[in-house]
Design an enzyme around this catalytic site. Sequence first.
Site, PDB file in Angstrom:
ATOM      1  N   LYS A 117     -13.111  -7.429   0.612  1.00 60.11           N
ATOM      2  CA  LYS A 117     -14.157  -8.128   1.369  1.00 60.11           C
ATOM      3  C   LYS A 117     -15.277  -8.702   0.495  1.00 60.11           C
ATOM      4  O   LYS A 117     -16.048  -9.542   0.953  1.00 60.11           O
ATOM      5  CB  LYS A 117     -14.814  -7.186   2.394  1.00 60.11           C
TER       6      LYS A 117
ATOM      7  N   TYR B 208       0.873  -1.177   0.000  1.00 53.02           N
ATOM      8  CA  TYR B 208       0.000   0.000   0.000  1.00 53.02           C
ATOM      9  C   TYR B 208       0.905   1.220   0.000  1.00 53.02           C
ATOM     10  O   TYR B 208       1.601   1.465   1.013  1.00 53.02           O
ATOM     11  CB  TYR B 208      -0.884   0.030   1.252  1.00 53.02           C
TER      12      TYR B 208
ATOM     13  N   TYR C 251      -8.762  -7.171   9.050  1.00 53.40           N
ATOM     14  CA  TYR C 251      -8.189  -7.284   7.705  1.00 53.40           C
ATOM     15  C   TYR C 251      -8.310  -8.714   7.177  1.00 53.40           C
ATOM     16  O   TYR C 251      -8.738  -8.938   6.050  1.00 53.40           O
ATOM     17  CB  TYR C 251      -6.722  -6.860   7.787  1.00 53.40           C
TER      18      TYR C 251
HETATM   19  P1  FAD Z   1     -20.447 -11.815  -9.243  1.00 56.98           P
HETATM   20  O1  FAD Z   1     -19.109 -12.415  -9.052  1.00 56.98           O
HETATM   21  O2  FAD Z   1     -20.562 -10.487  -9.887  1.00 56.98           O
HETATM   22  O3  FAD Z   1     -21.355 -12.864  -9.986  1.00 56.98           O
HETATM   23  C1  FAD Z   1     -22.634 -12.517 -10.488  1.00 56.98           C
HETATM   24  C2  FAD Z   1     -22.981 -13.464 -11.628  1.00 56.98           C
HETATM   25  O4  FAD Z   1     -24.309 -13.200 -12.063  1.00 56.98           O
HETATM   26  C3  FAD Z   1     -22.083 -13.263 -12.851  1.00 56.98           C
HETATM   27  O5  FAD Z   1     -21.588 -14.517 -13.284  1.00 56.98           O
HETATM   28  C4  FAD Z   1     -22.993 -12.608 -13.881  1.00 56.98           C
HETATM   29  O6  FAD Z   1     -22.657 -12.969 -15.210  1.00 56.98           O
HETATM   30  C5  FAD Z   1     -24.361 -13.171 -13.473  1.00 56.98           C
HETATM   31  N1  FAD Z   1     -25.491 -12.322 -13.839  1.00 56.98           N
HETATM   32  C6  FAD Z   1     -25.612 -10.980 -13.714  1.00 56.98           C
HETATM   33  N2  FAD Z   1     -26.826 -10.564 -14.122  1.00 56.98           N
HETATM   34  C7  FAD Z   1     -27.491 -11.693 -14.488  1.00 56.98           C
HETATM   35  C8  FAD Z   1     -28.814 -11.924 -14.991  1.00 56.98           C
HETATM   36  N3  FAD Z   1     -29.683 -10.916 -15.173  1.00 56.98           N
HETATM   37  N4  FAD Z   1     -29.171 -13.195 -15.270  1.00 56.98           N
HETATM   38  C9  FAD Z   1     -28.306 -14.243 -15.081  1.00 56.98           C
HETATM   39  N5  FAD Z   1     -27.046 -14.059 -14.603  1.00 56.98           N
HETATM   40  C10 FAD Z   1     -26.654 -12.804 -14.312  1.00 56.98           C
HETATM   41  N6  FAD Z   1     -13.428  -9.055  -3.394  1.00 56.98           N
HETATM   42  C11 FAD Z   1     -12.644  -9.660  -2.465  1.00 56.98           C
HETATM   43  O7  FAD Z   1     -13.166 -10.298  -1.534  1.00 56.98           O
HETATM   44  N7  FAD Z   1     -11.264  -9.599  -2.543  1.00 56.98           N
HETATM   45  C12 FAD Z   1     -10.621  -8.923  -3.538  1.00 56.98           C
HETATM   46  O8  FAD Z   1      -9.383  -8.912  -3.568  1.00 56.98           O
HETATM   47  C13 FAD Z   1     -11.430  -8.254  -4.539  1.00 56.98           C
HETATM   48  N8  FAD Z   1     -10.870  -7.596  -5.582  1.00 56.98           N
HETATM   49  C14 FAD Z   1     -11.670  -7.094  -6.571  1.00 56.98           C
HETATM   50  C15 FAD Z   1     -11.073  -6.462  -7.657  1.00 56.98           C
HETATM   51  C16 FAD Z   1     -11.879  -5.924  -8.664  1.00 56.98           C
HETATM   52  C17 FAD Z   1     -11.224  -5.227  -9.841  1.00 56.98           C
HETATM   53  C18 FAD Z   1     -13.300  -6.034  -8.597  1.00 56.98           C
HETATM   54  C19 FAD Z   1     -14.170  -5.477  -9.696  1.00 56.98           C
HETATM   55  C20 FAD Z   1     -13.883  -6.665  -7.523  1.00 56.98           C
HETATM   56  C21 FAD Z   1     -13.093  -7.192  -6.508  1.00 56.98           C
HETATM   57  N9  FAD Z   1     -13.658  -7.826  -5.411  1.00 56.98           N
HETATM   58  C22 FAD Z   1     -12.876  -8.380  -4.430  1.00 56.98           C
HETATM   59  C23 FAD Z   1     -15.119  -7.945  -5.299  1.00 56.98           C
HETATM   60  C24 FAD Z   1     -15.593  -9.314  -5.762  1.00 56.98           C
HETATM   61  O9  FAD Z   1     -15.085  -9.618  -7.037  1.00 56.98           O
HETATM   62  C25 FAD Z   1     -17.113  -9.346  -5.771  1.00 56.98           C
HETATM   63  O10 FAD Z   1     -17.571  -8.884  -4.522  1.00 56.98           O
HETATM   64  C26 FAD Z   1     -17.640 -10.775  -6.016  1.00 56.98           C
HETATM   65  O11 FAD Z   1     -17.449 -11.128  -7.358  1.00 56.98           O
HETATM   66  C27 FAD Z   1     -19.128 -10.886  -5.657  1.00 56.98           C
HETATM   67  O12 FAD Z   1     -19.581 -12.173  -5.974  1.00 56.98           O
HETATM   68  P2  FAD Z   1     -21.080 -12.417  -6.449  1.00 56.98           P
HETATM   69  O13 FAD Z   1     -21.199 -13.894  -6.670  1.00 56.98           O
HETATM   70  O14 FAD Z   1     -22.006 -11.738  -5.534  1.00 56.98           O
HETATM   71  O15 FAD Z   1     -21.215 -11.622  -7.822  1.00 56.98           O
END
Ligand code: FAD
Length: 403
Positions: free
Chosen positions: A309, A213, A400
């Site tokens: 997170k 960081y 953390y």
């Molecule tokens: P997602 O992973 O977004 O999955 C949602 C799914 O739903 C996707 O596959 C999508 O295609 C599908 N979908 C969407 N709309 C529809 C629809 N209408 N119909 C059918 N399917 C649909 N988190 C951490 O804990 N640690 C990290 O180091 C971290 N780094 C990150 C770095 C970046 C650049 C980003 C962008 C995010 C980061 N995050 C991190 C956050 C983390 O990636 C998300 O919080 C996590 O992906 C959430 O999981 P989810 O299953 O809720 O949603």
Amino acid sequence: MTESQYARTAQNSADVVVVGAGPAGLVLGNILLRNGIDCVVLERADSVQIRNRARAGFLAANTVRILERNGLDEGLRRRGQEHSVCEFRTEDGRFRLDYRRLGRGEVHTVHPQHELVADLLGHFLEAGGRVEFRTEAVAVCDADGPAPSVTVREQDGRPGRWRARYVAACDGRHGAGRRSLPPGAVRRHRRDHGVSWLGLLAEAPPSLDAVGYALHPRGFAGHMARSSDITRYYLQCERGTRPDAWSEERIWDELALRMRTAEYGPLLPGRVVQRTVVDLRSDVLEPLRHGSLFLVGDAAGLISPSAAKGANLAVLEAEILAHALTDALARRDPGPLDRYSERCLDHIWRAQEFSHWMIRLLHAAPGPEEAGHFRERLRRSRLVSLRDSRTHQDWFAENYAGI
Ligand code: FAD
């Protein structure tokens, strides 16, 4: 497409329709399947896309425990790397915290999110789970009545409908779950932190054996290992910056400057293979339920990536919901479902609080100059306290690496 047109289309059904095959949807689907609950996962993308979407990488100790106790940890055990050190570089020098020796002694496991998703999908399909790829949920209907359903656009573009007893919206912040909530059904708490990051994935080995960081008058820079040859970097940038606005040369120059490589050693360069601009924003929906529709993961709340997170909360909420749905469907006990929202919100708000604290630690405060100077001195003082106070370090470590 009108309601009556959907009514004339082919209908499928499952006790639980899970929308979205990210970490939340696939953990939920796997546990439900293991518990003998009839479920289906609807996913807008295809399986190649979801296996290749690089995002998070740092799994909290509690996430590893959840994956372990549900038999979902095989890939993680084989390829995940334990990680426990972070390094702060500031105008006042640098210091390291080995959080394995602090707080509860918990560590992170570095396992890229797309590999976790591939592992979870593999488990689900091998166990006989149903995933409908390239099927986009359009809306969740009648969630407050006895016969909820999800209208979809199928692979060939035709409309369809899935009947369910319960619907789990695991489809992120722009998904059909959130869109289908009627006005006033839930309260949305939001916060724009006023900061943006250029998120970069480089085909470059990590340059530090720690999360880095760097706090610099030109803005924050971050370094996070993903594997032996891939590293994620972040550079604070102006709001509205386009992902392709910076040349590779400018990116590496700016990283070197902010990470003070002249004092602490060079960065190992490599090709930048992914760029994304992340506006640091948070929101939380409350409650996480509307009738038989449940919100999970990013659909429930969006958390800025400053404290890593998001994916960890998604896995935690998915496990809580899986057991609550099992109690409701297999044991006719709706109590845990009634408590789902409250249980998750406790964790979500604690993570939000820590994430907000991290944002204030890592960024110069925007605002009127005089107040800005004052807040800037507070920020430096907070860092000194983190460097010198064991009590402060224990609190940091617990939040953390924990969730
Ligand atoms: P997602 O992973 O977004 O999955 C949602 C799914 O739903 C996707 O596959 C999508 O295609 C599908 N979908 C969407 N709309 C529809 C629809 N209408 N119909 C059918 N399917 C649909 N988190 C951490 O804990 N640690 C990290 O180091 C971290 N780094 C990150 C770095 C970046 C650049 C980003 C962008 C995010 C980061 N995050 C991190 C956050 C983390 O990636 C998300 O919080 C996590 O992906 C959430 O999981 P989810 O299953 O809720 O949603």
